[in-house]
Scaffold this motif. Structure first.
Motif, PDB file in Angstrom:
ATOM      1  N   GLU A 224       0.802  -1.219  -0.099  1.00 30.65           N
ATOM      2  CA  GLU A 224      -0.250  -0.082   0.101  1.00 30.65           C
ATOM      3  C   GLU A 224       0.897   1.148  -0.051  1.00 30.65           C
ATOM      4  O   GLU A 224       0.550   2.270  -0.665  1.00 30.65           O
ATOM      5  CB  GLU A 224      -1.015  -0.100   1.394  1.00 30.65           C
ATOM      6  CG  GLU A 224      -1.998   1.231   1.232  1.00 30.65           C
ATOM      7  CD  GLU A 224      -2.801   1.021   2.487  1.00 30.65           C
ATOM      8  OE1 GLU A 224      -3.378   2.099   2.921  1.00 30.65           O
ATOM      9  OE2 GLU A 224      -2.805   0.298   3.314  1.00 30.65           O
ATOM     10  N   ALA A 225       1.942   1.347   0.789  1.00 31.70           N
ATOM     11  CA  ALA A 225       2.783   2.353   1.034  1.00 31.70           C
ATOM     12  C   ALA A 225       3.746   2.461  -0.455  1.00 31.70           C
ATOM     13  O   ALA A 225       3.902   3.601  -0.614  1.00 31.70           O
ATOM     14  CB  ALA A 225       3.465   2.340   2.071  1.00 31.70           C
ATOM     15  N   VAL A 226       4.197   1.444  -0.817  1.00 31.36           N
ATOM     16  CA  VAL A 226       4.968   1.471  -1.881  1.00 31.36           C
ATOM     17  C   VAL A 226       4.360   0.712  -3.232  1.00 31.36           C
ATOM     18  O   VAL A 226       5.062  -0.375  -3.469  1.00 31.36           O
ATOM     19  CB  VAL A 226       6.413   0.973  -1.641  1.00 31.36           C
ATOM     20  CG1 VAL A 226       7.369   1.425  -2.825  1.00 31.36           C
ATOM     21  CG2 VAL A 226       6.959   1.518  -0.301  1.00 31.36           C
ATOM     22  N   PRO A 227       3.257   1.307  -3.704  1.00 34.43           N
ATOM     23  CA  PRO A 227       2.619   0.527  -4.900  1.00 34.43           C
ATOM     24  C   PRO A 227       3.331  -0.165  -5.965  1.00 34.43           C
ATOM     25  O   PRO A 227       2.995  -1.061  -6.540  1.00 34.43           O
ATOM     26  CB  PRO A 227       1.349   1.475  -5.097  1.00 34.43           C
ATOM     27  CG  PRO A 227       1.922   2.662  -4.638  1.00 34.43           C
ATOM     28  CD  PRO A 227       2.802   2.708  -3.619  1.00 34.43           C
ATOM     29  N   PHE A 228       4.354   0.546  -6.215  1.00 32.90           N
ATOM     30  CA  PHE A 228       5.319   0.471  -7.688  1.00 32.90           C
ATOM     31  C   PHE A 228       5.862  -0.942  -7.427  1.00 32.90           C
ATOM     32  O   PHE A 228       6.370  -1.489  -8.307  1.00 32.90           O
ATOM     33  CB  PHE A 228       6.094   1.475  -7.813  1.00 32.90           C
ATOM     34  CG  PHE A 228       7.128   1.833  -7.104  1.00 32.90           C
ATOM     35  CD1 PHE A 228       8.047   1.039  -6.715  1.00 32.90           C
ATOM     36  CD2 PHE A 228       6.882   3.003  -6.125  1.00 32.90           C
ATOM     37  CE1 PHE A 228       8.881   1.619  -5.734  1.00 32.90           C
ATOM     38  CE2 PHE A 228       7.747   3.741  -5.249  1.00 32.90           C
ATOM     39  CZ  PHE A 228       8.931   2.768  -5.043  1.00 32.90           C
ATOM     40  N   LEU A 229       5.911  -1.454  -6.146  1.00 31.72           N
ATOM     41  CA  LEU A 229       6.775  -2.757  -5.918  1.00 31.72           C
ATOM     42  C   LEU A 229       5.703  -4.084  -6.582  1.00 31.72           C
ATOM     43  O   LEU A 229       6.246  -4.901  -7.489  1.00 31.72           O
ATOM     44  CB  LEU A 229       6.460  -3.038  -4.400  1.00 31.72           C
ATOM     45  CG  LEU A 229       7.646  -2.178  -3.659  1.00 31.72           C
ATOM     46  CD1 LEU A 229       7.953  -2.705  -2.411  1.00 31.72           C
ATOM     47  CD2 LEU A 229       9.261  -2.266  -4.418  1.00 31.72           C
ATOM     48  N   SER A 230       4.407  -3.812  -6.351  1.00 33.96           N
ATOM     49  CA  SER A 230       3.283  -4.818  -7.120  1.00 33.96           C
ATOM     50  C   SER A 230       3.879  -6.134  -7.107  1.00 33.96           C
ATOM     51  O   SER A 230       4.257  -6.945  -7.939  1.00 33.96           O
ATOM     52  CB  SER A 230       3.425  -4.301  -8.594  1.00 33.96           C
ATOM     53  OG  SER A 230       2.268  -5.364  -9.099  1.00 33.96           O
ATOM     54  N   TRP A 231       3.724  -6.927  -5.644  1.00 32.85           N
ATOM     55  CA  TRP A 231       3.960  -8.225  -5.573  1.00 32.85           C
ATOM     56  C   TRP A 231       3.501  -9.224  -6.712  1.00 32.85           C
ATOM     57  O   TRP A 231       2.368  -9.069  -7.021  1.00 32.85           O
ATOM     58  CB  TRP A 231       3.728  -8.711  -4.081  1.00 32.85           C
ATOM     59  CG  TRP A 231       4.547  -7.585  -2.989  1.00 32.85           C
ATOM     60  CD1 TRP A 231       3.770  -7.169  -2.082  1.00 32.85           C
ATOM     61  CD2 TRP A 231       5.705  -7.608  -2.940  1.00 32.85           C
ATOM     62  NE1 TRP A 231       4.571  -6.306  -1.113  1.00 32.85           N
ATOM     63  CE2 TRP A 231       5.586  -6.730  -1.614  1.00 32.85           C
ATOM     64  CE3 TRP A 231       6.702  -8.182  -3.330  1.00 32.85           C
ATOM     65  CZ2 TRP A 231       7.040  -6.328  -1.027  1.00 32.85           C
ATOM     66  CZ3 TRP A 231       7.735  -7.666  -2.650  1.00 32.85           C
ATOM     67  CH2 TRP A 231       8.018  -6.892  -1.485  1.00 32.85           C
ATOM     68  N   GLY A 232       4.139  -9.983  -7.225  1.00 31.04           N
ATOM     69  CA  GLY A 232       3.522 -11.136  -8.105  1.00 31.04           C
ATOM     70  C   GLY A 232       3.502 -10.710  -9.321  1.00 31.04           C
ATOM     71  O   GLY A 232       3.439 -11.553 -10.285  1.00 31.04           O
ATOM     72  N   LYS A 233       3.515  -9.390  -9.608  1.00 27.77           N
ATOM     73  CA  LYS A 233       3.419  -8.755 -10.858  1.00 27.77           C
ATOM     74  C   LYS A 233       4.580  -8.116 -11.553  1.00 27.77           C
ATOM     75  O   LYS A 233       5.326  -8.914 -12.440  1.00 27.77           O
ATOM     76  CB  LYS A 233       2.219  -7.967 -11.055  1.00 27.77           C
ATOM     77  CG  LYS A 233       2.007  -7.281 -12.658  1.00 27.77           C
ATOM     78  CD  LYS A 233       0.618  -6.371 -12.669  1.00 27.77           C
ATOM     79  CE  LYS A 233       0.596  -5.790 -14.216  1.00 27.77           C
ATOM     80  NZ  LYS A 233      -0.676  -5.008 -14.222  1.00 27.77           N
ATOM     81  N   HIS A 234       5.061  -7.197 -10.796  1.00 22.71           N
ATOM     82  CA  HIS A 234       6.445  -6.357 -11.316  1.00 22.71           C
ATOM     83  C   HIS A 234       7.587  -7.272 -10.662  1.00 22.71           C
ATOM     84  O   HIS A 234       8.579  -7.195 -11.015  1.00 22.71           O
ATOM     85  CB  HIS A 234       6.228  -5.130 -10.938  1.00 22.71           C
ATOM     86  CG  HIS A 234       7.290  -4.291 -11.568  1.00 22.71           C
ATOM     87  ND1 HIS A 234       7.505  -4.005 -12.837  1.00 22.71           N
ATOM     88  CD2 HIS A 234       8.414  -3.515 -11.004  1.00 22.71           C
ATOM     89  CE1 HIS A 234       8.885  -3.462 -13.152  1.00 22.71           C
ATOM     90  NE2 HIS A 234       9.336  -3.055 -12.080  1.00 22.71           N
ATOM     91  N   ILE A 235       7.190  -7.355  -9.389  1.00 21.64           N
ATOM     92  CA  ILE A 235       8.244  -8.260  -8.261  1.00 21.64           C
ATOM     93  C   ILE A 235       7.803  -9.826  -8.333  1.00 21.64           C
ATOM     94  O   ILE A 235       6.982 -10.088  -7.846  1.00 21.64           O
ATOM     95  CB  ILE A 235       8.316  -7.521  -6.956  1.00 21.64           C
ATOM     96  CG1 ILE A 235       8.560  -6.091  -7.074  1.00 21.64           C
ATOM     97  CG2 ILE A 235       9.351  -8.183  -6.220  1.00 21.64           C
ATOM     98  CD1 ILE A 235       9.977  -5.695  -7.809  1.00 21.64           C
ATOM     99  N   ARG A 236       8.739 -10.437  -8.949  1.00 20.43           N
ATOM    100  CA  ARG A 236       8.663 -12.097  -9.007  1.00 20.43           C
ATOM    101  C   ARG A 236       9.895 -12.672  -8.215  1.00 20.43           C
ATOM    102  O   ARG A 236       9.825 -13.851  -7.588  1.00 20.43           O
ATOM    103  CB  ARG A 236       8.590 -12.383 -10.252  1.00 20.43           C
ATOM    104  CG  ARG A 236       7.564 -11.926 -11.359  1.00 20.43           C
ATOM    105  CD  ARG A 236       6.354 -12.595 -10.855  1.00 20.43           C
ATOM    106  NE  ARG A 236       6.104 -14.166 -11.247  1.00 20.43           N
ATOM    107  CZ  ARG A 236       5.220 -14.731 -11.002  1.00 20.43           C
ATOM    108  NH1 ARG A 236       4.029 -14.248 -10.387  1.00 20.43           N
ATOM    109  NH2 ARG A 236       5.143 -16.150 -11.491  1.00 20.43           N
ATOM    110  N   THR A 237      11.030 -11.920  -8.111  1.00 27.48           N
ATOM    111  CA  THR A 237      12.134 -12.720  -7.452  1.00 27.48           C
ATOM    112  C   THR A 237      12.674 -11.797  -6.341  1.00 27.48           C
ATOM    113  O   THR A 237      13.095 -10.605  -6.796  1.00 27.48           O
ATOM    114  CB  THR A 237      13.083 -13.097  -8.500  1.00 27.48           C
ATOM    115  OG1 THR A 237      13.711 -12.159  -9.039  1.00 27.48           O
ATOM    116  CG2 THR A 237      12.678 -14.257  -9.315  1.00 27.48           C
TER     117      THR A 237
END
Length: 650
Positions: A224-237
């Protein structure tokens, strides 16, 4: 242009051995060449009949699916032949004259009398550690592998009261106390909800040093605080340094993000062993003097939750190692007290560390992507982003620290390579690895990485993109065979290791199946360097030399997959087939599985002999074309020390 051979610093190259006249002498020779005495070897008469002798050699890596032609994308699945099995070797239903009977080579192993139940040869080498001239950079936590007579040649005992592990997902929250009987960590971290003893189990509430209210709340707040991380979509590893019992990784799994959880074997008392017993992806590692065993530019994000690594010291050498492995445009998430001194009891050097980190990261051209404070959680997080071009590097004043690395320094060299206090330039040439972000979401698993399209020669001699697709198709079909033709209790399988992963096809097939497993994809240091491809698929992996022990505790994997790997050690001058299988027995959980794919009949027979000596059960044997697939299951058996004592007296 082809895939690079593996770049690393090694002590010994693999050399061809002389031809052997007798099979028995061959087995003894393997141990003599490895520099240590063999286990007891006896010759017995046996009626094993191999009616079809595979005719393919193992030399340079070649496709398991070399028949039929890869270039046509026509890859057959490995199907079972209806066959009878004698002594674990299948007999073809075809009528043929049996081979002349050969005496069987048998191995007998004793129980390790002087090794603890948690022994790790390369990390518990007391002789080498005692001889160290310095420990100031955690040299005593790094790898120091034994050689010669000091190598492991016995089977480790089980902890008293050991039980078959609790299956995932229940194991995320509880494990048997007797399997990892180390209560000190629970006492030391009692106020942070890491782990708690409760009756005959350890309970994991999901807390951590920076998220004592639970990893899920912490992860959701970060999203929520850092939405650009986007777990599972943008961030995979992700790489989680100083991971504790790996609750961050355990609770990120529902967000479709794979995490390599890393912590040293230290006074925190078996934190990685707890993680793996839970079924969470983890391995032992330390930020010391050596590079981490990963290629450059592969992790989407590196996370450090109060990991207490001195990132700012000595010119930022350790932070520069993170810079090496973070992909361009990737992130470093630093969850630490210097970010928010008011959040927790103030540390005396918080201000100094914050100022040093701010200056260092600015000189490294890392962009300040976000700084977030959560007073309710008592957490402050700083997020930096690695640049995607070299403009900032080129605009720095001459003499700025840290410097750029020399052009000849190979950023991908990572096996026993010292950490350098410098930065490598970001790749910018079109269709070069590291240029552009991999595809988003689950598509990353199956789409050919863009840079691979420009590689004309893959590991089997054809265009790399063609090989990638054929490899993917092959392992999807092979996995279906594993499900239908092999007697494996998949519900008990969680931690999987592919010991020679090539393009990562087997691990990808497991991931695509939605089975609740994770795979440690190992790329041997003597093989072509395919580990960057594996990471670009959103999978986890590591470099390793199988003539040395792996950085994990005993009894930590449920399945070991060896695709034409073991036979390659039959002519090694550094170690033999039996040496590697001893390490496999060490890291395999009791009742865990071993899947072996081999071609050469003599290699198969040797593997079966060693397996019998370890009392592994022969589960299945499948034969098609020129290849044999063997499945073993490790038992709860351990050698009887009383019998060993009697033999030694004789």
């Amino acid at each position: 242009m082809g895939l690079k051979r593996h770049a690393y610093e090694t002590q010994t190259n693999f050399l061809p051995a002389c031809l052997l006249v007798a099979f028995c002498l061959f087995g003894v020779w393997l141990f003599a060449k490895s520099g240590h005495p063999p286990p007891t070897v006896v010759v017995v008469e046996d009626s094993v009949d191999i009616t079809e002798t595979p005719d393919a050699d193992i030399g340079e890596p070649k496709a398991v699916f070399s028949q039929p032609d890869l270039s046509a994308g026509d890859v057959e699945s490995f199907q079972s032949a209806e066959s009878a099995s004698i002594g674990g070797v299948s007999k073809s239903p075809k009528d043929s004259e049996p081979m002349e009977e050969e005496p069987e080579l048998a191995f007998e192993y004793s129980l390790c009398a002087d090794k603890g139940v948690d022994h790790i040869p390369c990390l518990d080498n007391e002789k080498a550690i005692a001889a160290l001239k310095s420990r100031s950079h955690y040299e005593h936590r790094e790898r120091h592998c034994p050689t010669g007579d000091d190598t492991l040649q016995c089977l480790l005992p089980l902890p008293s009261g050991y039980k078959p592990h609790i299956n995932w997902p229940e194991s995320r929250d509880q494990i048997w106390y007797d399997n990892v009987p180390h209560p000190k960590l629970a006492s030391y971290k009692a106020d942070q909800n890491w782990v708690k003893p409760e009756g005959d189990k350890f309970i994991f509430p999901g807390g951590g040093t920076q998220f004592k209210y639970g990893a899920t709340k912490y992860i959701e707040w970060l999203q929520e605080a850092v939405p650009f991380l986007s777990w599972g979509k943008h961030i995979r590893t992700a790489l989680d340094m100083g991971c504790g019992v790996a609750s961050f990784a355990a609770y990120l799994e529902p967000f479709s993000t794979r995490v390599m959880s890393v912590a040293p074997k230290d006074e925190h008392d078996a934190q990685i062993q707890f993680a793996l017993e839970r079924g969470v992806s983890a391995m032992i590692g330390v930020m010391g003097t050596q590079r981490q065993p990963y290629p450059s530019n592969v992790f989407d994000i590196v996370h450090c939750a109060r990991c207490r690594v001195p990132w700012h010291r000595e010119g930022g050498k350790l932070l520069l190692e993170l810079n090496r492995v973070i992909r361009p445009g990737g992130y470093f998430v630093w969850s630490a007290t210097p970010v928010c001194p008011k959040c927790k009891a103030k540390e005396p050097d918080d201000k100094e560390i914050w100022e040093a980190m701010s200056e260092l990261t600015a000189n490294m051209c890392w962009r300040k992507a976000a700084k977030e404070i959560n007073m309710a959680f008592g957490v402050g997080v700083m997020v930096w982003q690695k640049p995607t071009d070299n403009d900032c590097y080129d605009s720095r004043d001459e003499g700025t620290v840290p410097p750029m690395c020399p052009e000849e320094d190979n950023a991908d060299a990572a096996w026993y390579v010292p950490i350098q206090a410098c930065m490598h330039r970001v790749p910018t040439k079109e269709k070069t690895r590291g240029v552009g972000w991999p595809v988003e979401g689950k598509d990353r698993l199956s789409v050919v990485p863009a840079w691979l399209e420009g590689v004309q020669k893959g590991i089997y001699g054809r265009r790399a993109a063609v090989e990638f697709d054929a490899d993917k198709a092959h392992w999807l079909r092979a996995y279906r065979t594993y499900l239908t033709e092999m007697e494996i209790e998949w519900a008990s399988v969680r931690n999987v290791m592919d010991m020679d992963a090539h393009y990562g096809g087997f691990g990808a097939a497991l991931e695509a199946s939605a089975k609740p497993v994770w795979t440690m994809n190992v790329v041997p240091v003597t093989s072509p360097d395919t580990l960057p491809i594996i990471f670009d698929r959103g999978l986890l992996g590591v470099y390793h030399d199988w003539c040395e022990s792996f950085n994990t505790y005993p009894r930590t994997y449920d399945m070991l997959h060896a695709d034409r790997l073991l036979g390659s050690f039959a002519t090694s001058s550094k170690c033999g087939v039996a040496d590697v299988m001893l390490e496999m027995d060490r890291i395999l959980r009791p009742l865990g599985y071993v899947i072996v794919r081999e071609v050469d009949a003599s290699h198969i027979k040797l593997i079966q002999a060693v397996a019998r000596g370890m009392h592994w059960d022969a589960v299945s044997s499948i034969q098609k074309h020129n290849e044999t697939l063997l499945t073993f299951r490790k038992t709860m058996w351990r050698p009887d020390p009383a019998v060993d004592a009697t033999k030694s007296e004789e």
